[in-house]
Scaffold this motif. Structure first.
Motif, PDB file in Angstrom:
ATOM      1  N   LYS A  67     -15.030  10.158  -5.947  1.00 41.25           N
ATOM      2  CA  LYS A  67     -14.644   9.250  -7.026  1.00 41.25           C
ATOM      3  C   LYS A  67     -13.130   8.998  -6.991  1.00 41.25           C
ATOM      4  O   LYS A  67     -12.357   9.885  -6.678  1.00 41.25           O
ATOM      5  CB  LYS A  67     -15.020   9.840  -8.387  1.00 41.25           C
ATOM      6  CG  LYS A  67     -16.519  10.046  -8.584  1.00 41.25           C
ATOM      7  CD  LYS A  67     -16.809  10.681  -9.944  1.00 41.25           C
ATOM      8  CE  LYS A  67     -18.303  10.915 -10.132  1.00 41.25           C
ATOM      9  NZ  LYS A  67     -18.606  11.563 -11.429  1.00 41.25           N
ATOM     10  N   GLY A  68     -12.763   7.770  -7.327  1.00 41.19           N
ATOM     11  CA  GLY A  68     -11.355   7.464  -7.537  1.00 41.19           C
ATOM     12  C   GLY A  68     -10.559   7.085  -6.317  1.00 41.19           C
ATOM     13  O   GLY A  68      -9.342   6.913  -6.403  1.00 41.19           O
ATOM     14  N   GLY A  69     -11.213   6.943  -5.143  1.00 39.73           N
ATOM     15  CA  GLY A  69     -10.488   6.561  -3.946  1.00 39.73           C
ATOM     16  C   GLY A  69      -9.550   7.648  -3.448  1.00 39.73           C
ATOM     17  O   GLY A  69      -9.478   8.747  -3.999  1.00 39.73           O
ATOM     18  N   THR A  70      -8.820   7.317  -2.396  1.00 41.78           N
ATOM     19  CA  THR A  70      -7.857   8.272  -1.821  1.00 41.78           C
ATOM     20  C   THR A  70      -6.846   8.737  -2.857  1.00 41.78           C
ATOM     21  O   THR A  70      -6.415   9.889  -2.861  1.00 41.78           O
ATOM     22  CB  THR A  70      -7.125   7.614  -0.638  1.00 41.78           C
ATOM     23  OG1 THR A  70      -8.080   7.282   0.380  1.00 41.78           O
ATOM     24  CG2 THR A  70      -6.068   8.539  -0.066  1.00 41.78           C
ATOM     25  N   GLY A  71      -6.473   7.832  -3.760  1.00 45.91           N
ATOM     26  CA  GLY A  71      -5.468   8.161  -4.758  1.00 45.91           C
ATOM     27  C   GLY A  71      -5.827   9.323  -5.651  1.00 45.91           C
ATOM     28  O   GLY A  71      -4.930   9.975  -6.218  1.00 45.91           O
ATOM     29  N   SER A  72      -7.133   9.616  -5.771  1.00 50.50           N
ATOM     30  CA  SER A  72      -7.543  10.736  -6.625  1.00 50.50           C
ATOM     31  C   SER A  72      -6.989  12.065  -6.109  1.00 50.50           C
ATOM     32  O   SER A  72      -6.726  12.985  -6.887  1.00 50.50           O
ATOM     33  CB  SER A  72      -9.070  10.802  -6.734  1.00 50.50           C
ATOM     34  OG  SER A  72      -9.663  11.100  -5.479  1.00 50.50           O
ATOM     35  N   ILE A  73      -6.806  12.166  -4.788  1.00 56.24           N
ATOM     36  CA  ILE A  73      -6.242  13.401  -4.214  1.00 56.24           C
ATOM     37  C   ILE A  73      -4.860  13.657  -4.801  1.00 56.24           C
ATOM     38  O   ILE A  73      -4.544  14.762  -5.257  1.00 56.24           O
ATOM     39  CB  ILE A  73      -6.156  13.293  -2.683  1.00 56.24           C
ATOM     40  CG1 ILE A  73      -7.539  13.112  -2.060  1.00 56.24           C
ATOM     41  CG2 ILE A  73      -5.442  14.522  -2.099  1.00 56.24           C
ATOM     42  CD1 ILE A  73      -7.498  12.775  -0.580  1.00 56.24           C
ATOM     43  N   GLY A 112       2.091   6.979  -4.241  1.00 60.53           N
ATOM     44  CA  GLY A 112       2.800   6.134  -3.290  1.00 60.53           C
ATOM     45  C   GLY A 112       1.856   5.217  -2.540  1.00 60.53           C
ATOM     46  O   GLY A 112       0.976   4.578  -3.132  1.00 60.53           O
ATOM     47  N   LEU A 113       1.986   5.173  -1.219  1.00 61.73           N
ATOM     48  CA  LEU A 113       1.133   4.318  -0.393  1.00 61.73           C
ATOM     49  C   LEU A 113      -0.280   4.863  -0.263  1.00 61.73           C
ATOM     50  O   LEU A 113      -1.139   4.205   0.322  1.00 61.73           O
ATOM     51  CB  LEU A 113       1.751   4.150   1.001  1.00 61.73           C
ATOM     52  CG  LEU A 113       3.051   3.342   1.049  1.00 61.73           C
ATOM     53  CD1 LEU A 113       3.625   3.342   2.460  1.00 61.73           C
ATOM     54  CD2 LEU A 113       2.826   1.912   0.568  1.00 61.73           C
ATOM     55  N   ALA A 114      -0.536   6.032  -0.816  1.00 59.92           N
ATOM     56  CA  ALA A 114      -1.884   6.606  -0.826  1.00 59.92           C
ATOM     57  C   ALA A 114      -2.530   6.484  -2.202  1.00 59.92           C
ATOM     58  O   ALA A 114      -3.462   7.214  -2.531  1.00 59.92           O
ATOM     59  CB  ALA A 114      -1.839   8.068  -0.397  1.00 59.92           C
ATOM     60  N   SER A 115      -2.041   5.548  -3.010  1.00 63.54           N
ATOM     61  CA  SER A 115      -2.611   5.326  -4.339  1.00 63.54           C
ATOM     62  C   SER A 115      -3.890   4.503  -4.244  1.00 63.54           C
ATOM     63  O   SER A 115      -4.163   3.840  -3.239  1.00 63.54           O
ATOM     64  CB  SER A 115      -1.608   4.588  -5.233  1.00 63.54           C
ATOM     65  OG  SER A 115      -0.409   5.302  -5.362  1.00 63.54           O
ATOM     66  N   SER A 116      -4.671   4.531  -5.315  1.00 62.79           N
ATOM     67  CA  SER A 116      -5.888   3.712  -5.432  1.00 62.79           C
ATOM     68  C   SER A 116      -5.889   3.014  -6.775  1.00 62.79           C
ATOM     69  O   SER A 116      -5.276   3.488  -7.735  1.00 62.79           O
ATOM     70  CB  SER A 116      -7.145   4.577  -5.285  1.00 62.79           C
ATOM     71  OG  SER A 116      -7.171   5.260  -4.049  1.00 62.79           O
TER      72      SER A 116
END
Length: 450
Positions: free
Chosen positions: A204-210, A40-44
């Motif tokens: 790695k991968g920005g916030t979206g990796s979570i 969602g809005l926490a994608s990278s």
């Protein structure tokens, strides 16, 4: 397809709900996600040149043990820890954040205007009627004029007179005259305020990796590229854009509340449509400027209240992780955020050019840096911030009980429409607590319906 629990959206709230249902032994649930990816809005995203970008300046901090434990499991040791270093550009000077705690950095005239506004008799003691009056009453005219009013219009794209102040909580640092004078005379900085004073960020991968990693643990329950077009609340059937139907007993929607009510619900009552129309939001365009050369700059992010730049915030995203640039540890990733609404026009066809000019005007980059720009990336997010407008609480008091009477639960940043509980940890926990309520009857505490 028949399931007990249907979840719309594989963002932080939807994934939090799915995770907790699974942990509690419930297997009859499905997550419908319109995109081909989770977050969602926490994608990278990684652009063509190899820069990684978030949708805005996300940082990972937490109010919850559950969320902390989840991050440890999901990220293992693949994260970095940072001390927040943020600044405000006011005129030609940099002021440490929070601005109101550190006005000693201002020129003497501005410094005096800020102090004068805090003197006895300068501020009204009456109960404020809106966010504008709260700002004036709390900070005085000087701090209001030099930072609070222009910055808040710039970020919300909404006039403070049209907003409530019930959302403030830990979002805004308040200040008093004694502390201001003491900080000035003792030349003392006050930098540590706020829950995000220290924060984590994925290696790695920005916030979206979570959320990509979290979604992988629930892959059997997530349907991607599945856009909802209608919700038959009477017969409890969701229909997607391909004509597929999903029969549910309970529905958790993390989509924008106004879309759910005015576009998806079949024969939505007029009272609900009118209430949904009270809800306001802005849009945010995130512009990433990738530069091949490096410069030493320890700052995490910077605020820009003045009108000589289109952005309200710039993040040194290369400082969050060395892997956010194509060659790890080399180059710069300047992530800039620009808001817009019916009250604040932005020419979306030239916003990237305007951002680049603004970076020069504010001395964030110079002409030599400009020659070394190798990436210009952007994303337009129609739903950026849920505005805590004056009518919001009245609207939610109508909408949420009515939806729950239909076994529909609307949660998350835009599902719940409460900015004060829409950080990533709040959003995940809204989903977690909803699942616990469904399975165990335990009351929700993060999102409350008054």
């Amino acid at each position: 397809m028949k399931i007990k629990y249907a979840i719309i959206g594989a963002g932080p709230t939807g994934l939090g709900a799915a995770r907790r249902l699974n942990e509690l032994g419930e297997k009859s649930f499905i997550v419908l996600e319109k995109n081909s990816y989770a977050g969602g809005l926490a994608s990278s995203f990684t652009d063509e040149k190899g820069f990684t970008w978030d949708i805005g300046g996300h940082v990972v901090f937490s109010h919850y043990e559950y969320y902390d434990n989840l991050l440890v499991e999901i990220l293992v040791d693949e994260y970095l820890e940072h001390q927040r270093e943020s600044w405000v550009k006011s005129g030609k000077v940099w002021v440490p954040y929070p601005f109101q705690n550190n006005i000693r950095y201002l020129p003497n005239q501005k410094k005096w205007e800020c102090v004068r506004g805090l003197l006895p008799g300068e501020r009204s003691e009456e109960e404020p009627a809106n966010f504008f009056e709260w700002i004036i009453n709390t900070f005085g005219k000087g701090i209001a004029d030099h930072f609070m009013l222009p910055y808040n219009f710039k970020v919300w794209a909404t006039y403070p007179e049209m907003m409530s102040f019930s959302w403030i909580g830990e979002r805004v640092s308040v200040i008093d005259l004694k502390t201001v004078i003491k900080n000035i005379l003792l030349e003392r900085d006050q930098l540590s305020w706020g829950p995000n004073n220290t924060f984590r960020f994925p290696l790695k991968g920005g916030t979206g990796s979570i959320y990509r990693n979290l979604a992988e643990t629930l892959s059997n329950h997530i349907l991607y590229n599945t856009s909802v077009v209608s919700v038959d609340q009477k017969n409890k059937i969701i229909t997607d854009s391909l004509g597929n139907t999903f029969e549910y007993e309970f529905l958790l929607s993390t989509a924008p509340l106004d879309i759910l009510v005015t576009k998806w619900l079949e024969k939505s009552p007029e009272t609900l449509i009118n209430a949904a129309d009270m809800l306001k939001h802005n849009g945010v365009i995130v512009v990433g400027i990738g530069i091949s050369t490096s410069k030493k700059d320890s700052r995490c992010w910077m605020y820009f209240p003045d009108d000589n730049s289109p952005f309200y915030r710039v993040t040194n995203f290369h400082n969050y992780s060395p892997n956010n640039t194509p060659v790890p540890g080399q180059g710069r990733a300047l992530m800039c955020e620009v808001s817009y609404s019916e009250h604040k026009f932005v020419d979306q066809n030239k916003v990237v050019d305007d951002v680049e000019e603004g970076l020069v005007t504010t001395a964030m980059i110079d002409d030599e840096d400009r020659k070394n720009i190798i990436s210009r990336w952007s994303i337009n997010v129609n739903y950026g911030y849920p505005i805590p407008c004056l009518q919001r609480d009245e609207a939610l008091k109508i909408l949420q009980p009515a939806l729950e009477s239909m076994d529909i639960y609307s949660r998350g940043r835009f599902g719940g429409w409460k900015y004060e509980v829409s950080n990533m940890d709040h959003s995940v926990m809204q989903g977690v607590e909803w699942a616990e309520r469904m399975i165990t009857g335990q009351p929700e505490t993060t999102y409350r319906i008054s």
